[in-house]
Design a protein around this motif. Structure first.
Motif, short mmCIF file in Angstrom:
data_model
loop_
_atom_site.label_atom_id
_atom_site.label_comp_id
_atom_site.label_asym_id
_atom_site.label_seq_id
_atom_site.Cartn_x
_atom_site.Cartn_y
_atom_site.Cartn_z
N ASP A 2 0.85 -1.19 0.00
CA ASP A 2 0.00 0.00 0.00
C ASP A 2 0.89 1.24 0.00
O ASP A 2 1.41 1.64 1.03
N VAL A 3 1.05 1.84 -1.18
CA VAL A 3 1.92 3.01 -1.33
C VAL A 3 1.04 4.25 -1.47
O VAL A 3 0.19 4.32 -2.35
N LYS A 4 1.26 5.21 -0.59
CA LYS A 4 0.48 6.45 -0.60
C LYS A 4 1.09 7.42 -1.61
O LYS A 4 2.22 7.87 -1.43
N THR A 5 0.33 7.73 -2.67
CA THR A 5 0.89 8.54 -3.76
C THR A 5 0.09 9.81 -4.07
O THR A 5 0.46 10.55 -4.97
N ARG A 6 -0.97 10.06 -3.37
CA ARG A 6 -1.77 11.26 -3.66
C ARG A 6 -1.00 12.53 -3.28
O ARG A 6 -0.16 12.50 -2.38
N PRO A 7 -1.30 13.64 -3.94
CA PRO A 7 -0.53 14.88 -3.71
C PRO A 7 -0.49 15.36 -2.26
O PRO A 7 0.51 15.91 -1.84
N ASN A 8 -1.56 15.16 -1.49
CA ASN A 8 -1.58 15.67 -0.12
C ASN A 8 -1.19 14.63 0.92
O ASN A 8 -1.35 14.87 2.12
N GLN A 9 -0.69 13.50 0.51
CA GLN A 9 -0.30 12.45 1.45
C GLN A 9 1.17 12.65 1.84
O GLN A 9 2.07 12.00 1.32
N ILE A 15 5.09 9.01 3.75
CA ILE A 15 6.47 9.09 3.25
C ILE A 15 7.17 7.76 3.45
O ILE A 15 7.87 7.26 2.56
N ASP A 16 6.95 7.14 4.61
CA ASP A 16 7.56 5.83 4.88
C ASP A 16 7.05 4.76 3.92
O ASP A 16 7.80 3.86 3.54
N SER A 17 5.78 4.87 3.49
CA SER A 17 5.25 3.88 2.55
C SER A 17 5.97 4.00 1.20
O SER A 17 6.25 3.00 0.55
N ASP A 45 14.21 12.77 -2.53
CA ASP A 45 13.73 14.07 -2.06
C ASP A 45 13.09 13.86 -0.69
O ASP A 45 12.85 12.72 -0.26
N GLU A 46 12.83 14.93 0.03
CA GLU A 46 12.40 14.80 1.43
C GLU A 46 11.04 14.13 1.59
O GLU A 46 10.75 13.56 2.64
N LYS A 47 10.19 14.19 0.58
CA LYS A 47 8.86 13.56 0.66
C LYS A 47 8.81 12.22 -0.06
O LYS A 47 7.76 11.62 -0.19
N MET A 48 9.95 11.77 -0.53
CA MET A 48 10.09 10.48 -1.22
C MET A 48 9.20 10.39 -2.46
O MET A 48 8.71 9.34 -2.82
N ARG A 49 9.02 11.52 -3.14
CA ARG A 49 8.29 11.52 -4.42
C ARG A 49 9.19 10.99 -5.53
O ARG A 49 8.73 10.58 -6.58
N SER A 50 10.47 11.03 -5.27
CA SER A 50 11.46 10.51 -6.21
C SER A 50 12.62 9.98 -5.38
O SER A 50 12.92 10.51 -4.32
N ALA A 51 13.26 8.92 -5.85
CA ALA A 51 14.33 8.31 -5.08
C ALA A 51 15.36 7.71 -6.02
O ALA A 51 15.09 7.45 -7.19
N GLY A 52 16.55 7.52 -5.49
CA GLY A 52 17.64 7.00 -6.30
C GLY A 52 17.80 5.49 -6.21
O GLY A 52 17.63 4.89 -5.14
N ILE A 53 18.09 4.90 -7.34
CA ILE A 53 18.44 3.48 -7.42
C ILE A 53 19.70 3.40 -8.26
O ILE A 53 19.76 3.94 -9.35
N HIS A 54 20.72 2.76 -7.71
CA HIS A 54 22.05 2.70 -8.32
C HIS A 54 22.27 1.32 -8.91
O HIS A 54 21.93 0.32 -8.30
N ARG A 55 22.85 1.27 -10.08
CA ARG A 55 23.17 -0.02 -10.69
C ARG A 55 24.66 -0.12 -10.93
O ARG A 55 25.35 0.87 -11.08
#
Length: 80
Positions: A2-9, A15-17, A45-55
């Motif tokens: 269950d990933v919370k993705t709505r703009p006001n979440q 964020i932890d989800s 980013d601080e709200k985890m709207r985007s995150a890094g994955i390294h290969r």
């Protein structure tokens, strides 16, 4: 998951989800020629709207190229 993705979440649990999603995603990614995939929190980013994955792709000796592929997206010089 269950990933919370709505703009006001933006609550800590939301964020932890998203953080848990990116952590799980990095463990599930499997691409031929890529030896390892891991999280890179430098790009989060601080709200985890985007995150890094390294290969990391280790190139085999029989390909007559460098031993390790570069970990950046810059132009790679031609192999000799």
């Amino acid at each position: 998951m269950d990933v919370k993705t709505r703009p006001n979440q933006d609550k800590p649990a939301h964020i932890d989800s998203r953080r848990a999603y990116y952590n799980a995603l990095s463990k599930r990614i499997s691409i031929p020629g890529i030896d390892s995939v891991e999280r890179d929190t430098f790009f989060d980013d601080e709200k985890m709207r985007s995150a890094g994955i390294h290969r990391r792709a280790l190139l085999r000796a029989d390909t007559h190229v460098r031993r390790e592929a570069p970990n950046h997206l810059d132009q790679v010089p031609p192999f000799s």
